[in-house]
Motif scaffolding. Structure first.
Motif, short mmCIF file in Angstrom:
data_model
loop_
_atom_site.label_atom_id
_atom_site.label_comp_id
_atom_site.label_asym_id
_atom_site.label_seq_id
_atom_site.Cartn_x
_atom_site.Cartn_y
_atom_site.Cartn_z
N ALA A 67 128.00 30.22 -4.37
CA ALA A 67 129.48 30.20 -4.89
C ALA A 67 129.17 30.08 -6.47
O ALA A 67 128.18 29.34 -7.03
N PRO A 68 130.15 30.54 -7.24
CA PRO A 68 130.08 30.62 -8.56
C PRO A 68 129.91 29.08 -9.27
O PRO A 68 129.05 29.09 -10.42
N GLU A 69 130.64 28.18 -8.68
CA GLU A 69 130.69 26.72 -9.24
C GLU A 69 129.40 26.10 -9.25
O GLU A 69 129.02 24.85 -9.78
N HIS A 70 128.42 26.87 -8.23
CA HIS A 70 127.15 26.00 -7.90
C HIS A 70 126.00 26.95 -8.63
O HIS A 70 124.93 26.33 -8.60
N VAL A 83 123.46 22.30 -2.24
CA VAL A 83 124.91 22.84 -2.10
C VAL A 83 125.35 22.04 -0.92
O VAL A 83 124.84 22.46 0.14
N THR A 86 124.74 33.78 -14.05
CA THR A 86 124.66 32.72 -15.12
C THR A 86 123.19 33.02 -15.53
O THR A 86 122.44 33.74 -14.83
N ARG A 142 125.34 27.23 -11.96
CA ARG A 142 124.18 26.46 -12.83
C ARG A 142 123.59 25.31 -12.24
O ARG A 142 122.24 25.03 -12.58
N ASP A 143 124.11 24.66 -11.36
CA ASP A 143 123.68 23.33 -10.77
C ASP A 143 122.22 23.58 -10.03
O ASP A 143 121.63 22.58 -9.60
N SER A 198 129.07 37.17 -9.38
CA SER A 198 128.84 36.03 -10.16
C SER A 198 127.52 35.85 -11.05
O SER A 198 126.69 36.25 -10.52
N TYR A 235 119.11 19.13 -6.57
CA TYR A 235 120.50 19.45 -6.28
C TYR A 235 120.42 20.46 -4.81
O TYR A 235 119.59 21.12 -4.61
#
Length: 468
Positions: free
Chosen positions: A393-396, A407, A8, A398-399, A6, A405
């Motif tokens: 994980a990919p969904e995290h 996880v 970003t 950017r965050d 992944s 923040y």
């Protein structure tokens, strides 16, 4: 090291100084093409009409030759319009400019053919036919003015070609007439009217262009203003949310070490071995305050940068001295790979950036190792921090660069503050060192920092802009 699955990026994208100019040029050409839609059909119809008007008064081969050339030029215009509709209509301002430059010849060819029509009718057909033919040419010269004026180079090519050909044809006909009829004495006055028409068209085209240009510039700046206001509103809402998260997270994270300090202090009289625990708790409080103050200084514009040339080898050696003992105390293999080079930056801030990445890599790597490396790429030098840790994980992806923040259910995050990568993101934007991350959950991560030369004035301006 981890195989990345992944990716970003936090690459800053500065706005071009010529953005408004390019957008206006593109919109002018788009407007031109919309106004010219189907105009070649009208022009072709007029050619057929002029040929029919003078058919009986001229040798038919001459009329057919001119009409064939005219219809070919109209077919070229139709083909160019089709190319635009298929390939260029939705593309960038640069593509619009390229189209206008590449296919301007079709308008030039059309103007040239219309100018040659003077050789057919001038002083060769009845006066009524000549009058109507002159009106047609005047209409052909004037009718596309509103459209062609939107792109001055195209207007000049069309008008200059048309009237240069008209005047050249008039002069040729005058020479022939004077040879055949020496008593024709006032022919030298005839070019005056086309020349005046020529001048007036160019002048009117200039005014039309300026009016359209000013309108589009105003539209562009209004759009930018609306977008800016929207972004500022969103930033204000985000700032309020961030402050709320700050208060909640800071209160929670500070309560535990402070409470521990008070308890250890009470027990210290009877348990002197608790002193190291007090030191660790104090370090945790200091680390939290340091991170919060760093973030606050950047956001308040109080950071004063000092850009100088930094040797990559020395930078990595300093970081190795600081973080190798931390990694080895966890039983991790800490490796360094150095490619020589240098770049312009603020040495303190870039060391903090990479140091935060190293601290995270060590913290979230339970076993295996960490690699700190510098590499030379086609885009320039970059520093990479690899680890064999728990991954993201990919969904995290950017965050993780947001303030506070963490996880959820992520091993090792319970004792973190969620500020390290937020500081990295802020400094990345300020210094112009884009950061990208690739990670695979359970296998590890790699963070890359592109080491472009920093411009002190630009970087300081970005710091100041953070206040707004």
């Amino acid at each position: 090291m981890a195989t990345a699955a992944s990716i970003t990026s936090l690459t800053p994208v500065p706005a071009s100084a010529d953005e408004a100019e390019a957008w206006v040029r593109g919109e002018l050409i788009r407007s031109l093409m919309r106004s010219a839609r189907g105009s070649y059909l009208v022009s072709g119809t007029l050619m057929v009409g002029m040929a029919a008007l003078n058919w009986s008064a001229l040798p038919r081969w001459e009329v057919l030759t001119w009409l064939t050339a005219g219809l070919i030029s109209m077919a070229c215009r139709a083909w160019a319009a089709r190319v635009y509709a298929v390939r260029y209509v939705g593309r960038s301002a640069l593509a619009q400019q390229q189209y206008a430059d590449r296919y301007a010849f079709v308008w030039t060819a059309s103007a040239f053919v219309w100018g040659l029509s003077v050789l057919l009718f001038f002083e060769r057909v009845p006066q009524v036919n000549q009058f109507i033919s002159w009106l047609v040419i005047a209409g052909v010269a004037t009718s596309p003015l509103n459209g062609l004026a939107l792109h001055p180079p195209l207007l000049k090519r069309f008008v200059n070609t048309l009237f240069a050909t008209v005047l050249g044809s008039v002069l040729v006909r005058l020479v022939v007439i004077n040879l055949e009829h020496p008593q024709f004495q006032y022919g030298f006055l005839l070019p005056i009217l086309p020349t005046l028409h020529w001048y007036l068209l160019l002048r009117a085209g200039h005014h039309i262009h300026e009016t359209a240009r000013n309108s589009l510039e105003l539209l562009f700046h209004n759009h930018i203003l609306i977008k800016s206001l929207t972004q500022q509103r969103q930033a204000a809402v985000a700032a309020v949310a961030m402050k709320n998260r700050f208060l909640a997270s800071a209160a929670h994270d500070m309560r535990q070490p402070v409470l521990a300090l008070s308890l250890y202090a009470d027990w210290l009289r009877n348990e002197p071995e608790l002193a190291p625990k007090i030191v660790r708790a104090t370090h945790a409080v200091n680390a939290l305050f340091d991170s919060m103050f760093d973030l606050a200084r950047i956001d308040s514009g109080q950071v004063r940068l000092h850009i100088e040339r930094v040797d990559i080898a020395e930078l990595l050696q300093d970081l190795e001295l600081q973080y190798r003992p931390v990694a080895e105390s966890k039983g991790l293999d800490f490796r360094v790979h150095v490619t020589e080079g240098s770049f312009l930056t603020d040495p303190i801030r870039v060391r903090r950036m990479i140091g935060n990445l190293l601290a995270n890599a060590i913290k979230y790597t339970p076993e295996g190792g960490v690699l700190l490396a510098s590499r030379r790429t086609r885009e320039g030098m970059r520093v990479e921090v690899w680890d064999t840790g728990i991954g993201i994980a990919p969904e995290h992806l950017r965050d993780v660069f947001l303030e506070f923040y963490k996880v959820a259910d992520h091993a090792g995050t319970s004792d973190g503050f969620g500020l390290g990568l937020a500081i990295v993101a802020r400094l990345s934007h300020v210094l112009g060192h884009p950061v990208s991350v690739r990670s695979r959950l359970g296998s590890g991560s790699v963070f890359r920092v592109a080491l472009h030369d920093a411009d002190e004035a630009v970087a300081q301006a970005r710091v100041s802009a953070a206040v707004g």
